[in-house]
Write a protein that holds these residues in place. Structure first.
Motif, PDB file in Angstrom:
ATOM      1  N   MET A 136       0.838  -1.191   0.000  1.00 55.25           N
ATOM      2  CA  MET A 136       0.000   0.000   0.000  1.00 55.25           C
ATOM      3  C   MET A 136       0.881   1.253   0.000  1.00 55.25           C
ATOM      4  SD  MET A 136      -3.253   0.893   2.449  1.00 55.25           S
ATOM      5  CE  MET A 136      -2.355   0.461   3.920  1.00 55.25           C
ATOM      6  N   ARG A 137       0.431   2.245  -0.770  1.00 58.30           N
ATOM      7  CA  ARG A 137       1.180   3.493  -0.905  1.00 58.30           C
ATOM      8  C   ARG A 137       0.341   4.651  -0.355  1.00 58.30           C
ATOM      9  NH1 ARG A 137       0.535   1.967  -6.701  1.00 58.30           N
ATOM     10  NH2 ARG A 137       0.935   4.153  -7.199  1.00 58.30           N
ATOM     11  N   PHE A 138       1.021   5.789  -0.137  1.00 60.28           N
ATOM     12  CA  PHE A 138       0.344   6.901   0.528  1.00 60.28           C
ATOM     13  C   PHE A 138       0.657   8.235  -0.138  1.00 60.28           C
ATOM     14  CE2 PHE A 138       1.067   3.585   3.689  1.00 60.28           C
ATOM     15  CZ  PHE A 138      -0.239   3.364   4.111  1.00 60.28           C
ATOM     16  N   ALA A 139      -0.284   9.156   0.020  1.00 59.24           N
ATOM     17  CA  ALA A 139      -0.143  10.508  -0.498  1.00 59.24           C
ATOM     18  C   ALA A 139      -0.857  11.447   0.464  1.00 59.24           C
ATOM     19  CB  ALA A 139      -0.741  10.613  -1.901  1.00 59.24           C
ATOM     20  N   ILE A 140      -0.721  12.749   0.215  1.00 61.55           N
ATOM     21  CA  ILE A 140      -1.467  13.735   0.993  1.00 61.55           C
ATOM     22  C   ILE A 140      -2.308  14.591   0.046  1.00 61.55           C
ATOM     23  CG2 ILE A 140       0.273  13.860   2.820  1.00 61.55           C
ATOM     24  CD1 ILE A 140       0.873  16.764   1.533  1.00 61.55           C
ATOM     25  N   LYS A 141      -3.324  15.204   0.614  1.00 60.15           N
ATOM     26  CA  LYS A 141      -4.122  16.172  -0.130  1.00 60.15           C
ATOM     27  C   LYS A 141      -4.389  17.367   0.778  1.00 60.15           C
ATOM     28  CE  LYS A 141      -8.430  16.819  -2.732  1.00 60.15           C
ATOM     29  NZ  LYS A 141      -9.660  16.174  -3.240  1.00 60.15           N
ATOM     30  N   THR A 142      -4.199  18.556   0.217  1.00 59.55           N
ATOM     31  CA  THR A 142      -4.500  19.784   0.943  1.00 59.55           C
ATOM     32  C   THR A 142      -5.657  20.496   0.260  1.00 59.55           C
ATOM     33  OG1 THR A 142      -2.866  21.012  -0.339  1.00 59.55           O
ATOM     34  CG2 THR A 142      -2.130  20.086   1.746  1.00 59.55           C
ATOM     35  N   ARG A 143      -6.375  21.285   1.016  1.00 55.35           N
ATOM     36  CA  ARG A 143      -7.494  22.048   0.471  1.00 55.35           C
ATOM     37  C   ARG A 143      -7.036  23.484   0.225  1.00 55.35           C
ATOM     38  NH1 ARG A 143     -11.276  20.564   5.373  1.00 55.35           N
ATOM     39  NH2 ARG A 143     -12.515  22.341   4.652  1.00 55.35           N
ATOM     40  N   PRO A 144      -7.194  23.979  -1.002  1.00 53.21           N
ATOM     41  CA  PRO A 144      -6.735  25.332  -1.316  1.00 53.21           C
ATOM     42  C   PRO A 144      -7.713  26.417  -0.896  1.00 53.21           C
ATOM     43  CG  PRO A 144      -7.584  24.301  -3.290  1.00 53.21           C
ATOM     44  CD  PRO A 144      -7.663  23.258  -2.213  1.00 53.21           C
ATOM     45  N   GLU A 145      -8.695  26.072  -0.077  1.00 55.36           N
ATOM     46  CA  GLU A 145      -9.688  27.037   0.379  1.00 55.36           C
ATOM     47  C   GLU A 145      -9.292  27.618   1.736  1.00 55.36           C
ATOM     48  OE1 GLU A 145     -13.478  25.228   1.124  1.00 55.36           O
ATOM     49  OE2 GLU A 145     -12.659  23.748   2.513  1.00 55.36           O
ATOM     50  N   HIS A 146      -9.682  28.885   1.959  1.00 59.46           N
ATOM     51  CA  HIS A 146      -9.477  29.533   3.264  1.00 59.46           C
ATOM     52  C   HIS A 146      -8.034  29.361   3.755  1.00 59.46           C
ATOM     53  CE1 HIS A 146     -13.744  30.146   3.312  1.00 59.46           C
ATOM     54  NE2 HIS A 146     -13.988  28.854   3.322  1.00 59.46           N
ATOM     55  N   THR A 147      -7.089  29.513   2.848  1.00 55.81           N
ATOM     56  CA  THR A 147      -5.679  29.393   3.205  1.00 55.81           C
ATOM     57  C   THR A 147      -4.883  30.382   2.372  1.00 55.81           C
ATOM     58  OG1 THR A 147      -3.894  27.791   3.559  1.00 55.81           O
ATOM     59  CG2 THR A 147      -5.142  27.588   1.506  1.00 55.81           C
ATOM     60  N   THR A 148      -3.597  30.396   2.576  1.00 57.83           N
ATOM     61  CA  THR A 148      -2.724  31.283   1.805  1.00 57.83           C
ATOM     62  C   THR A 148      -1.751  30.456   0.980  1.00 57.83           C
ATOM     63  OG1 THR A 148      -0.993  31.426   3.498  1.00 57.83           O
ATOM     64  CG2 THR A 148      -2.844  32.994   3.656  1.00 57.83           C
ATOM     65  N   ILE A 159       7.554   8.456   2.367  1.00 59.19           N
ATOM     66  CA  ILE A 159       6.342   7.644   2.371  1.00 59.19           C
ATOM     67  C   ILE A 159       5.214   8.306   1.582  1.00 59.19           C
ATOM     68  CG2 ILE A 159       5.298   8.582   4.493  1.00 59.19           C
ATOM     69  CD1 ILE A 159       4.612   5.584   5.164  1.00 59.19           C
ATOM     70  N   PHE A 160       5.277   9.626   1.436  1.00 57.87           N
ATOM     71  CA  PHE A 160       4.259  10.328   0.654  1.00 57.87           C
ATOM     72  C   PHE A 160       4.727  10.399  -0.798  1.00 57.87           C
ATOM     73  CE2 PHE A 160       3.944  12.524   4.912  1.00 57.87           C
ATOM     74  CZ  PHE A 160       2.850  11.781   5.334  1.00 57.87           C
ATOM     75  N   GLU A 161       4.109   9.614  -1.658  1.00 54.45           N
ATOM     76  CA  GLU A 161       4.575   9.567  -3.044  1.00 54.45           C
ATOM     77  C   GLU A 161       4.021  10.714  -3.874  1.00 54.45           C
ATOM     78  OE1 GLU A 161       1.773   6.925  -5.859  1.00 54.45           O
ATOM     79  OE2 GLU A 161       3.101   5.727  -4.607  1.00 54.45           O
ATOM     80  N   SER A 162       2.910  11.292  -3.456  1.00 51.03           N
ATOM     81  CA  SER A 162       2.317  12.386  -4.227  1.00 51.03           C
ATOM     82  C   SER A 162       1.550  13.324  -3.307  1.00 51.03           C
ATOM     83  CB  SER A 162       1.396  11.845  -5.327  1.00 51.03           C
ATOM     84  OG  SER A 162       0.427  10.958  -4.798  1.00 51.03           O
ATOM     85  N   ALA A 163       1.302  14.528  -3.832  1.00 52.72           N
ATOM     86  CA  ALA A 163       0.513  15.532  -3.124  1.00 52.72           C
ATOM     87  C   ALA A 163      -0.527  16.075  -4.095  1.00 52.72           C
ATOM     88  CB  ALA A 163       1.405  16.663  -2.603  1.00 52.72           C
ATOM     89  N   LYS A 212       5.065   8.396  10.394  1.00 50.57           N
ATOM     90  CA  LYS A 212       5.483   7.284  11.261  1.00 50.57           C
ATOM     91  C   LYS A 212       4.351   6.275  11.423  1.00 50.57           C
ATOM     92  CE  LYS A 212       9.014   9.712  13.960  1.00 50.57           C
ATOM     93  NZ  LYS A 212       9.401  10.217  15.310  1.00 50.57           N
ATOM     94  N   SER A 213       3.140   6.778  11.588  1.00 48.61           N
ATOM     95  CA  SER A 213       1.990   5.875  11.751  1.00 48.61           C
ATOM     96  C   SER A 213       1.720   5.075  10.492  1.00 48.61           C
ATOM     97  CB  SER A 213       0.743   6.673  12.157  1.00 48.61           C
ATOM     98  OG  SER A 213       0.913   7.296  13.405  1.00 48.61           O
ATOM     99  N   LEU A 214       1.805   5.722   9.341  1.00 52.12           N
ATOM    100  CA  LEU A 214       1.549   5.031   8.079  1.00 52.12           C
ATOM    101  C   LEU A 214       2.647   4.025   7.757  1.00 52.12           C
ATOM    102  CD1 LEU A 214       0.260   7.996   5.888  1.00 52.12           C
ATOM    103  CD2 LEU A 214      -1.107   6.215   6.991  1.00 52.12           C
TER     104      LEU A 214
END
Length: 279
Positions: free
Chosen positions: A1-13, A29-33, A273-275
């Motif tokens: 199993m592989r992992f990535a992150i996603k951020t929300r471009p709303e209400h941020t800078t 461990i994060f292969e993509s964003a 670390k958890s993933l």
């Protein structure tokens, strides 16, 4: 199993988003964003800030060095497919070949009404989407592209420079429509992304995708299956990690961890670390 992150471009800078992606770039461990393609926030005050997807993505590609970058997913209705193909090729060049080309048919009536963008009926929308994907592939792979669809037409069209990745940046198609979306995934995608409540809802959709692959002569193993798991800031991190583990046991290839809106880069180390314990 592989992992990535996603951020929300709303209400941020821009600065906050950049800091998160640059920090994630340091964790193997994060292969993509990923982020999303909307012009209005999807939560809170609609008049609040929401960074535009592709200009932000190109800048994030320049700011990072390793992590793959993508938009989950680009609404085909917002940009002509030929324009999007050129944007994708250039972003792939900027990133040094790290682009994930996420596309979907589009759905947001509010944004379309506000901007005067036509949101066709569902059947036409998917007809346009299918033609758009084929036109983009033609532009990204052929020296001179021609395409004669009902909605999309290319006549001796160029897309130069070509993307770094060959034959083209991997295409991610997002959605769960059993008849049209999953059939399009089987025909053209290298990744399928879906948002569902849990593995029990995911498994029947995967079975449908496998059947579509059989119908078109495609090996389903060629398609990365990804899902999103939301990290609730009001719940222990272990809860989201357990959800990710359950998807892995169900057969999901890539779990994309959706970070809380107000998260700081400090959340990434304990998450990584958890993933890592699941791999």
């Amino acid at each position: 199993m592989r992992f990535a992150i996603k951020t929300r471009p709303e209400h941020t800078t821009w600065q906050q988003m950049r800091e998160m992606w640059v920090a994630a770039d340091e964790f193997e461990i994060f292969e993509s964003a990923w982020h999303w393609d909307h012009f209005y926030p999807l939560s809170g005050d609609m008049a609040g800030p929401n960074l535009e997807a592709w200009t932000t993505l190109a800048a994030l590609a320049q700011a990072t060095r390793r992590i793959r970058v993508g938009c989950q997913v680009t609404g085909m209705i917002y940009r002509h497919p030929a324009v999007l193909a050129n944007m994708a090729a250039t972003t792939d060049v900027i990133s040094g070949g790290r682009l994930e080309l996420g596309v979907g048919a589009g759905w947001n009536q509010l944004e379309c009404d506000a901007y005067g963008i036509e949101l066709p009926p569902l059947k036409e929308r998917f007809d346009r989407f299918d033609e758009g994907v084929q036109a983009m592939i033609a532009l990204l792979t052929e020296k001179v592209a021609n395409f004669d669809g009902q909605y999309v037409k290319l006549t001796d069209a160029y897309c130069e420079p070509k993307a770094v990745q060959t034959p083209h940046p991997p295409i991610t198609i997002g959605g769960k429509g059993p008849k049209r979306t999953l059939r399009s995934v089987a025909r053209w995608a290298q990744q399928w992304n879906v948002i569902v409540p849990g593995p029990a809802e995911w498994k029947p959709l995967k079975d449908i995708l496998v059947q579509h692959c059989e119908d078109v002569g495609r090996d389903p193993a060629e398609i990365t299956c990804s899902v999103n798991v939301r990290i609730d800031p009001d719940q222990p991190l272990d809860r989201a990690v357990a959800d990710a583990a359950a998807y892995g046991e169900a057969g999901v290839d890539l779990v994309i961890m959706n970070l809380p809106l107000d998260a700081s880069p400090s959340v990434l180390e304990p998450l990584a670390k958890s993933l890592a314990s699941l791999t």
